[in-house]
Design an enzyme around this catalytic site. Sequence first.
Site, PDB file in Angstrom:
ATOM      1  N   LYS A   1      21.652 -11.631 -82.426  1.00  0.00           N
ATOM      2  CA  LYS A   1      22.509 -11.941 -83.588  1.00  0.00           C
ATOM      3  C   LYS A   1      23.985 -12.129 -83.216  1.00  0.00           C
ATOM      4  O   LYS A   1      24.664 -12.949 -83.811  1.00  0.00           O
ATOM      5  CB  LYS A   1      22.350 -10.879 -84.675  1.00  0.00           C
ATOM      6  CG  LYS A   1      22.842  -9.512 -84.283  1.00  0.00           C
ATOM      7  CD  LYS A   1      22.432  -8.471 -85.314  1.00  0.00           C
ATOM      8  CE  LYS A   1      22.995  -7.125 -84.938  1.00  0.00           C
ATOM      9  NZ  LYS A   1      22.260  -6.024 -85.560  1.00  0.00           N
TER      10      LYS A   1
ATOM     11  N   ARG B   1      22.319   3.739 -93.125  1.00  0.00           N
ATOM     12  CA  ARG B   1      22.278   2.302 -93.386  1.00  0.00           C
ATOM     13  C   ARG B   1      20.905   2.063 -93.979  1.00  0.00           C
ATOM     14  O   ARG B   1      20.553   2.729 -94.953  1.00  0.00           O
ATOM     15  CB  ARG B   1      22.575   1.491 -92.125  1.00  0.00           C
ATOM     16  CG  ARG B   1      23.041   0.074 -92.482  1.00  0.00           C
ATOM     17  CD  ARG B   1      23.346  -0.800 -91.283  1.00  0.00           C
ATOM     18  NE  ARG B   1      22.152  -1.096 -90.480  1.00  0.00           N
ATOM     19  CZ  ARG B   1      22.163  -1.851 -89.382  1.00  0.00           C
ATOM     20  NH1 ARG B   1      23.287  -2.386 -88.958  1.00  0.00           N
ATOM     21  NH2 ARG B   1      21.048  -2.086 -88.714  1.00  0.00           N
TER      22      ARG B   1
HETATM   23  C1  LIG Z   1      21.933  -5.251 -84.554  1.00  0.00           C
HETATM   24  C2  LIG Z   1      20.761  -4.425 -84.508  1.00  0.00           C
HETATM   25  C3  LIG Z   1      20.296  -3.899 -83.306  1.00  0.00           C
HETATM   26  C4  LIG Z   1      21.009  -4.117 -81.996  1.00  0.00           C
HETATM   27  O1  LIG Z   1      22.088  -3.266 -81.871  1.00  0.00           O
HETATM   28  P1  LIG Z   1      22.921  -3.163 -80.501  1.00  0.00           P
HETATM   29  O2  LIG Z   1      23.846  -2.033 -80.724  1.00  0.00           O
HETATM   30  O3  LIG Z   1      23.620  -4.469 -80.316  1.00  0.00           O
HETATM   31  O4  LIG Z   1      21.945  -2.900 -79.429  1.00  0.00           O
HETATM   32  C5  LIG Z   1      19.147  -3.132 -83.323  1.00  0.00           C
HETATM   33  N1  LIG Z   1      18.482  -2.889 -84.463  1.00  0.00           N
HETATM   34  C6  LIG Z   1      18.885  -3.377 -85.642  1.00  0.00           C
HETATM   35  C7  LIG Z   1      18.099  -3.086 -86.870  1.00  0.00           C
HETATM   36  C8  LIG Z   1      20.028  -4.144 -85.720  1.00  0.00           C
HETATM   37  O5  LIG Z   1      20.419  -4.647 -86.891  1.00  0.00           O
END
Ligand SMILES: *Cc1c(COP(=O)(O)O)cnc(C)c1O
Length: 357
Positions: free
Chosen positions: A34, A128
């Site tokens: 992302k 969250r």
């Molecule tokens: C963005 C995201 C991740 C990745 O997080 P990082 O800190 O970049 O490794 C993992 N799980 C979910 C649900 C996310 O939204």
Amino acid sequence: MPRVEISLSQIRENTKKLSELYMQKGISLMGVTKAVLGEPSIAKAMIQGGVKFIADSRIENIQKMKSAGILNQFVLLRTPLSQAESIVKNADISLNTEIETLKNLSYHAKDQNKIHQVIIMVELGDLREGILPYDLPQFIRETLSMPHIKIIGIGCNFACYGGIKPDDKNMRELSELVDLLEKEFHIDLEIISGGNSANFEWFKSSQDVGRVNNLCLGESILLGCETVGRKVIPGLYTGAFQLIAEVIESKRKASVPLGEICQDAFGNVPSFLDRGDHQRVIIALGRQDVQVSNLKSNNNLKIIGSSSDHIILDGENHNLEVGDEIRFSLDYGGLLATMTSPFVIKQFTDSNAHVAA
Ligand SMILES: *Cc1c(COP(=O)(O)O)cnc(C)c1O
């Protein structure tokens, strides 16, 4: 134009090292794209590095990667009800926390003659996304009654909103929930996702990772660090992304503006320390592209300030001239911002020098 130079080989190597490391305790990885807007070459580098699943928060990014010919399984990390039809069409798996959304996914899965796979997210403290553990059995029961939805896993996330650390206690809680649900509903949960790049310290120190067998990693792969204290993970590259901008002015000027001080372009009233005249350098990069707090100059140039389109640097003793290039390392916020700015060119430095659209 400013540009981000991207080393695909460093991203591939980071993915490979992390895959090998986490596999030592039976944990597989999903590569999270992302922050790079689902850039297909970066997804491919992650796949070459050993991840089987690519995860992204935006269905548009997943569509882009599929259109580029990537055939791996795609996981959607954030699931808006209004996009249910497209989600079923484009994602193999989605993360879910709402029955209403699952009903819509089920409806479209039936329509498209598919079984849509889901990972149910549990709230374990970071506040969250997630279902409260207390509500989980009822939620699972309802979801199991949807014939076109298959629960393939359970997951949780830490250090995203609440800044809560993943630790043995909350990871054990996840494992216990998994045991409980499998027993109560006679199901096998294939994917138990313990979180993200913040799970590194827990992973290193834990004697027993319990049922956790998966993590979704973005930042660790892309920037080579964990995210609890932003420490470098030994052996990983931290400079796979380099931001380069051009000097458009270099002059000796005063350090304190002349005249009466009012609000700046962003509504702040600035204050200044008088250090006398000094060399000031302006680069063609601004807040529309990135926040200066997300940048670290690779040759210790101090950032004095910024406006929408200009960043001012202290150029004393650096001999910089108009047209020179300045390099910066990026943190996660900087990566997100520059990858999103249409004014920043994305350039791959070590794979046939191909430039992204
Ligand atoms: C963005 C995201 C991740 C990745 O997080 P990082 O800190 O970049 O490794 C993992 N799980 C979910 C649900 C996310 O939204």
